[in-house]
Design a protein around this motif. Structure first.
Motif, PDB file in Angstrom:
ATOM      1  N   ALA A  92       1.012  -1.073  -0.137  1.00 27.31           N
ATOM      2  CA  ALA A  92       0.006   0.109   0.028  1.00 27.31           C
ATOM      3  C   ALA A  92       1.023   1.056  -0.114  1.00 27.31           C
ATOM      4  O   ALA A  92       0.618   2.228  -0.662  1.00 27.31           O
ATOM      5  CB  ALA A  92      -0.770   0.007   1.059  1.00 27.31           C
ATOM      6  N   LEU A  93       1.955   1.288   0.808  1.00 22.45           N
ATOM      7  CA  LEU A  93       2.918   2.443   0.985  1.00 22.45           C
ATOM      8  C   LEU A  93       3.689   2.531  -0.500  1.00 22.45           C
ATOM      9  O   LEU A  93       4.216   3.593  -0.758  1.00 22.45           O
ATOM     10  CB  LEU A  93       3.539   2.471   2.261  1.00 22.45           C
ATOM     11  N   ARG A  94       4.184   1.420  -0.784  1.00 22.83           N
ATOM     12  CA  ARG A  94       4.877   1.616  -2.104  1.00 22.83           C
ATOM     13  C   ARG A  94       3.875   2.118  -3.271  1.00 22.83           C
ATOM     14  O   ARG A  94       4.523   2.927  -4.180  1.00 22.83           O
ATOM     15  CB  ARG A  94       5.484   0.115  -2.465  1.00 22.83           C
ATOM     16  N   TRP A  95       2.813   1.656  -3.128  1.00 25.17           N
ATOM     17  CA  TRP A  95       1.733   2.124  -4.297  1.00 25.17           C
ATOM     18  C   TRP A  95       1.534   3.790  -4.073  1.00 25.17           C
ATOM     19  O   TRP A  95       1.614   4.614  -4.972  1.00 25.17           O
ATOM     20  CB  TRP A  95       0.426   1.504  -4.413  1.00 25.17           C
ATOM     21  N   ASP A  96       1.617   4.173  -2.831  1.00 26.03           N
ATOM     22  CA  ASP A  96       1.415   5.641  -2.608  1.00 26.03           C
ATOM     23  C   ASP A  96       2.906   6.235  -3.208  1.00 26.03           C
ATOM     24  O   ASP A  96       2.475   7.443  -3.624  1.00 26.03           O
ATOM     25  CB  ASP A  96       1.448   5.642  -1.094  1.00 26.03           C
ATOM     26  N   ALA A 382      -4.120   9.195  -4.218  1.00 25.33           N
ATOM     27  CA  ALA A 382      -2.922   8.615  -3.448  1.00 25.33           C
ATOM     28  C   ALA A 382      -3.528   8.712  -2.064  1.00 25.33           C
ATOM     29  O   ALA A 382      -4.203   9.860  -1.674  1.00 25.33           O
ATOM     30  CB  ALA A 382      -2.024  10.355  -3.738  1.00 25.33           C
ATOM     31  N   PRO A 383      -2.782   7.901  -1.395  1.00 20.41           N
ATOM     32  CA  PRO A 383      -3.473   7.891   0.082  1.00 20.41           C
ATOM     33  C   PRO A 383      -2.779   8.927   1.055  1.00 20.41           C
ATOM     34  O   PRO A 383      -3.584   9.428   1.978  1.00 20.41           O
ATOM     35  CB  PRO A 383      -2.939   6.386   0.558  1.00 20.41           C
ATOM     36  N   ILE A 384      -1.470   9.194   1.112  1.00 16.10           N
ATOM     37  CA  ILE A 384      -0.983   9.997   1.912  1.00 16.10           C
ATOM     38  C   ILE A 384      -0.548  11.528   1.508  1.00 16.10           C
ATOM     39  O   ILE A 384      -0.401  11.604   0.313  1.00 16.10           O
ATOM     40  CB  ILE A 384       0.392   9.392   2.149  1.00 16.10           C
ATOM     41  N   GLU A 413       8.102   2.109   6.097  1.00 11.15           N
ATOM     42  CA  GLU A 413       8.415   3.049   4.845  1.00 11.15           C
ATOM     43  C   GLU A 413       8.786   4.386   4.840  1.00 11.15           C
ATOM     44  O   GLU A 413       9.557   4.736   5.550  1.00 11.15           O
ATOM     45  CB  GLU A 413       7.040   2.618   3.526  1.00 11.15           C
ATOM     46  N   HIS A 414       7.718   5.293   4.215  1.00 14.03           N
ATOM     47  CA  HIS A 414       8.060   6.831   4.471  1.00 14.03           C
ATOM     48  C   HIS A 414       7.054   7.556   5.389  1.00 14.03           C
ATOM     49  O   HIS A 414       7.213   8.723   5.338  1.00 14.03           O
ATOM     50  CB  HIS A 414       7.740   7.382   3.074  1.00 14.03           C
ATOM     51  N   LEU A 415       6.589   6.536   6.172  1.00 17.13           N
ATOM     52  CA  LEU A 415       5.768   7.249   7.188  1.00 17.13           C
ATOM     53  C   LEU A 415       6.677   7.130   8.382  1.00 17.13           C
ATOM     54  O   LEU A 415       7.111   6.135   8.991  1.00 17.13           O
ATOM     55  CB  LEU A 415       4.510   6.636   7.615  1.00 17.13           C
ATOM     56  N   ASP A 416       7.146   8.085   9.091  1.00 16.66           N
ATOM     57  CA  ASP A 416       8.285   8.258  10.364  1.00 16.66           C
ATOM     58  C   ASP A 416       7.728   8.468  11.574  1.00 16.66           C
ATOM     59  O   ASP A 416       8.520   8.563  12.436  1.00 16.66           O
ATOM     60  CB  ASP A 416       9.278   9.294   9.684  1.00 16.66           C
ATOM     61  N   THR A 417       6.343   8.764  11.850  1.00 12.77           N
ATOM     62  CA  THR A 417       5.973   8.832  13.192  1.00 12.77           C
ATOM     63  C   THR A 417       4.740   8.055  13.396  1.00 12.77           C
ATOM     64  O   THR A 417       3.592   8.191  13.124  1.00 12.77           O
ATOM     65  CB  THR A 417       5.353  10.572  13.054  1.00 12.77           C
TER      66      THR A 417
END
Length: 495
Positions: A92-96, A382-384, A413-417
């Motif tokens: 999911a996050l790679r698709w984002d 785009a989710p994020i 992935e790119h979510l750091d919090t």
């Protein structure tokens, strides 16, 4: 003597009482800037719950149901059965990431460009068959004249009329895509490959008494521009190459498109696809309903009857439903906040707005409005949400300082919090509001703040980059695209 002692004591008691009142009032005011949310509310239920709000509201009575492609409310997922497993969080996050890159590449080329820009090389870890995110908003389309005994007043359909026995192709699941202008769906014949398997029955224009093709010298074919792909058997052919290299091609056709029994678009033009491959193709759906700002899109083709506008509300979980509405919403205008769309050199197919501030727990971040000068694309897929680095760092700092009571977790992935909410039954979540141009403040739903336990925001590469407002932040909010009026409006708690 007693009186002399009593007066200071009374003053002291009065002072203490005033201080206590101020403390309680301050604490109460602070609590208004937080939501206490059950951790279970972020997870989908095993059965479809339908709308989370009153289903008699205008969006649900006049619109089309919106669901997630995976989950108990998705007809396509139910039809696909075990083959419709939800993508992993990593997928999911790679698709984002891929969708964000897609948007950035769209910003770098004109909508009339006939070829996509050169693609970056795939990373060694990137899967060529990466599953598209489960956050895509989808609607069920119904090829075939709706049977009178089935009064599906809220079902959107591409209506190629029935065969003599009243049969139809059944429901067709299509992605609602605000960054695409060309509507298409897989049509018979469509061998696998080059088409992808679909749970829904293929739409067959040969079974429609109202379907039609376009000759190669027709005005409709000549006006396809970058989507033209020559001629076959004197039938106009189309091809759409998306900026990430995904491709669909086939015959350009027209048919009746019915939204509800009282709303339809005659001679709706769309791509009848016999080839659909690439990373942007959601293989649980039959195609894409292009909603971008272009002459081929659904909103443009319907503007003569319903006005040059549309809206949608993305549900908070996969077990709830939202809606899609073509035309100007019937709800009172006083219930919306409005901001202008940004016009300029950006790709005109995209819808861009401009942030001017962000608040966390009632406190405005110390970020100058000039940081948001590049604008942000409002995107349905785009989710994020992506913010300029300066703005994201300020948001992250403010959010973390108000979440210190929870265990921190490693980045995803790119979510750091991220946080570990194991054993936590409810979360005290600071409210976040995005403030758009002209002070259009939009408070996010709790489901629009966290994504799998992480703050659902990240940063662009540079403060000068155009940002993205993702569909996680749009959850439960009716987002109105007033294309004709050059404005965007928002209504909270709409689904």
């Amino acid at each position: 003597m007693a009186t002399a002692v009593l007066v200071p004591l009374l003053l002291l008691l009065l002072l203490f009482s005033s201080c206590a009142t101020l403390t309680v009032d301050a604490a109460g005011a602070d609590e208004l800037n937080y939501n206490v949310v059950a951790t279970s509310s972020f997870k989908a239920k095993a059965v479809c719950e339908g709308p989370r709000v009153n289903s008699t509201s205008a969006g649900f009575t006049n619109g089309v149901p919106v669901t997630r492609p995976h989950g108990p409310c998705s007809a396509a997922a139910a039809a696909a059965g075990a083959g419709s497993s939800e993508p992993s969080l990593v997928d999911a996050l790679r698709w984002d990431q891929q969708r964000a890159s897609y948007i950035q590449r769209m910003l770098s080329v004109s909508v009339n460009a006939s070829m996509p820009p050169k693609l970056p090389p795939k990373s060694p870890t990137e899967k060529s068959k990466l599953k598209v995110a489960s956050t895509d908003p989808v609607s069920e389309f119904h090829p075939g004249t709706p049977k009178k005994k089935k009064n599906k007043s809220s079902q959107l359909s591409i209506d190629p009329a029935a065969t003599d026995d009243g049969g139809s192709a059944g429901e067709q699941t299509m992605v609602l895509d605000t960054a695409s202008v060309f509507p298409w769906l897989q049509c018979a014949p469509c061998p696998v490959p080059p088409c992808h398997p679909q749970a829904d029955t293929l739409y067959d224009p040969a079974l429609s008494s109202t379907s039609g093709t376009f000759s190669c010298n027709s005005s409709a074919c000549r006006q396809l521009g970058p989507f033209a792909n020559g001629c076959a058997n004197n039938q106009c052919q189309y091809r759409v190459r998306y900026p990430d290299g995904s491709t669909t091609m086939g015959t350009y056709v027209s048919d009746v498109m019915t939204l509800t029994p009282t709303r339809m678009i005659s001679k709706f033009q769309f791509g009848c696809s016999h080839f659909a491959q690439g990373r942007s193709i959601n293989t649980l759906t039959v195609g894409t309903m292009g909603l971008g700002s272009g002459s081929e899109s659904l909103v443009s083709q319907g503007k003569g009857s319903y006005g040059n506008a549309f809206s949608y509300c993305i549900p908070p979980t996969a077990s709830t439903t939202g809606f899609f509405l073509l035309g100007v919403p019937p709800a009172s205008s006083s219930r919306y906040v409005v901001t202008p769309m940004v016009k300029g050199k950006l790709n005109p197919a995209l819808y861009v707005v401009r942030l001017q501030a962000i608040t966390v727990a009632g406190q405005q971040l110390s970020v100058p409005p000039t940081i948001f000068a590049a604008g942000s694309v409002m995107d349905s897929r785009a989710p994020i949400t992506r913010l300029p680095p300066t703005a994201y760092q300020a948001l992250r700092s403010a959010f973390r300082s108000r979440m210190t009571m929870y265990r921190a977790a490693p980045p995803k992935e790119h979510l750091d919090t991220c946080y570990d909410f194991t054993g936590v039954s409810s979360i005290r979540l600071p409210k976040i509001a995005l403030v758009f141009d002209r002070n259009a403040a939009v408070e996010l739903d709790p489901s629009g703040i966290l994504f799998d336990g992480c703050l659902a925001f990240t940063s662009t590469s540079d403060d000068r980059d155009t940002g993205i407002i993702g569909n996680v932040q749009q959850r439960t909010i009716e987002v109105v695209y007033d294309v004709g009026g050059g404005a965007m409006a928002f209504r909270r708690a709409a689904c």
